[in-house]
Design an enzyme around this catalytic site. Structure first.
Site, PDB file in Angstrom:
ATOM      1  N   HIS A  73      10.028  -4.314   7.826  1.00 40.53           N
ATOM      2  CA  HIS A  73       9.802  -3.929   6.432  1.00 40.53           C
ATOM      3  C   HIS A  73      10.000  -5.119   5.493  1.00 40.53           C
ATOM      4  O   HIS A  73      11.088  -5.659   5.380  1.00 40.53           O
ATOM      5  CB  HIS A  73      10.739  -2.794   6.021  1.00 40.53           C
ATOM      6  N   THR A 126       0.435   0.327  -4.108  1.00 38.62           N
ATOM      7  CA  THR A 126       0.912   1.717  -4.202  1.00 38.62           C
ATOM      8  C   THR A 126       1.898   2.071  -3.098  1.00 38.62           C
ATOM      9  O   THR A 126       2.541   3.120  -3.168  1.00 38.62           O
ATOM     10  CB  THR A 126      -0.272   2.718  -4.148  1.00 38.62           C
ATOM     11  N   HIS A 175       1.274  -5.040   2.929  1.00 35.64           N
ATOM     12  CA  HIS A 175       0.124  -4.708   3.783  1.00 35.64           C
ATOM     13  C   HIS A 175      -1.086  -5.490   3.321  1.00 35.64           C
ATOM     14  O   HIS A 175      -1.200  -5.876   2.153  1.00 35.64           O
ATOM     15  CB  HIS A 175      -0.162  -3.203   3.758  1.00 35.64           C
TER      16      HIS A 175
HETATM   17  P1  AMP Z   1      -2.380  -0.419  -1.865  1.00 38.64           P
HETATM   18  O1  AMP Z   1      -3.069   0.373  -2.928  1.00 38.64           O
HETATM   19  O2  AMP Z   1      -2.805  -1.839  -1.781  1.00 38.64           O
HETATM   20  O3  AMP Z   1      -0.885  -0.265  -1.932  1.00 38.64           O
HETATM   21  O4  AMP Z   1      -2.858   0.193  -0.492  1.00 38.64           O
HETATM   22  C1  AMP Z   1      -2.313   1.321   0.102  1.00 38.64           C
HETATM   23  C2  AMP Z   1      -3.380   1.851   1.016  1.00 38.64           C
HETATM   24  O5  AMP Z   1      -2.792   2.743   1.934  1.00 38.64           O
HETATM   25  C3  AMP Z   1      -4.485   2.607   0.278  1.00 38.64           C
HETATM   26  O6  AMP Z   1      -5.734   1.975   0.556  1.00 38.64           O
HETATM   27  C4  AMP Z   1      -4.404   4.014   0.867  1.00 38.64           C
HETATM   28  O7  AMP Z   1      -5.666   4.618   1.031  1.00 38.64           O
HETATM   29  C5  AMP Z   1      -3.720   3.750   2.205  1.00 38.64           C
HETATM   30  N1  AMP Z   1      -2.970   4.880   2.735  1.00 38.64           N
HETATM   31  C6  AMP Z   1      -2.070   5.657   2.083  1.00 38.64           C
HETATM   32  N2  AMP Z   1      -1.550   6.577   2.904  1.00 38.64           N
HETATM   33  C7  AMP Z   1      -2.163   6.400   4.109  1.00 38.64           C
HETATM   34  C8  AMP Z   1      -2.066   7.051   5.381  1.00 38.64           C
HETATM   35  N3  AMP Z   1      -1.235   8.092   5.588  1.00 38.64           N
HETATM   36  N4  AMP Z   1      -2.839   6.605   6.393  1.00 38.64           N
HETATM   37  C9  AMP Z   1      -3.689   5.572   6.193  1.00 38.64           C
HETATM   38  N5  AMP Z   1      -3.805   4.895   5.034  1.00 38.64           N
HETATM   39  C10 AMP Z   1      -3.063   5.311   4.002  1.00 38.64           C
HETATM   40 ZN    ZN Z   2       8.445  -0.034   5.435  1.00 41.69          ZN
END
Ligand code: AMP
Ligand code: ZN
Length: 112
Positions: free
Chosen positions: A45, A93, A98
């Site tokens: 993390h 978000t 990531h």
């Molecule tokens: P960010 O907006 O850069 O923080 O990206 C977070 C990403 O995680 C977004 O593109 C979401 O669609 C993706 N996301 C959120 N929850 C999940 C999940 N359970 N499985 C796969 N992708 C997810």
């Molecule tokens: Zn984490």
């Protein structure tokens, strides 16, 4: 600690695995922004790109090794984009660093 991507890495929340090694996990984004959209995370993390330091930067190198490997396996020879959103203004978000790997369409630049 409550972290969505740590729960996905542990398998407590289901995901569609795209790639995994000792350091990195990659899975299909639930809301894909391109025909190919993987989310690549270090298993350890780290909150965001603002928290990268000399102790953990080797894990980011592992993420980029995974990028190249996934691109090879998925035949993304036409190119791709890697995106890291950091913090509120960056559109982050989920508070576990990531990298979005987007491909199989022509991606606009600048991204807006
Ligand atoms: P960010 O907006 O850069 O923080 O990206 C977070 C990403 O995680 C977004 O593109 C979401 O669609 C993706 N996301 C959120 N929850 C999940 C999940 N359970 N499985 C796969 N992708 C997810
Ligand atoms: Zn984490």
């Amino acid at each position: 600690m409550d972290c969505l991507f740590c729960s996905i890495i542990k398998g407590e929340i289901p995901s569609t695995k795209i790639y995994e090694d000792d350091y990195v996990y990659a899975f299909a984004d639930i809301a894909p922004q391109a025909p190919f959209h993987a989310v690549i995370v270090p298993k350890e993390h780290i909150k965001s790109a603002a928290e990268i330091n000399s102790q953990n930067s080797h894990l980011i190198a592992k993420v980029y090794e995974a990028v190249a490997e996934i691109a090879k396996r998925e035949n993304l020879e036409n190119g791709f984009r890697v995106v890291n959103n950091c913090g509120e203004d960056g559109g982050q978000t989920v508070g576990h660093i990531h990298f979005h790997l987007l491909a199989r369409r022509n991606l606009a630049w600048p991204p807006g």
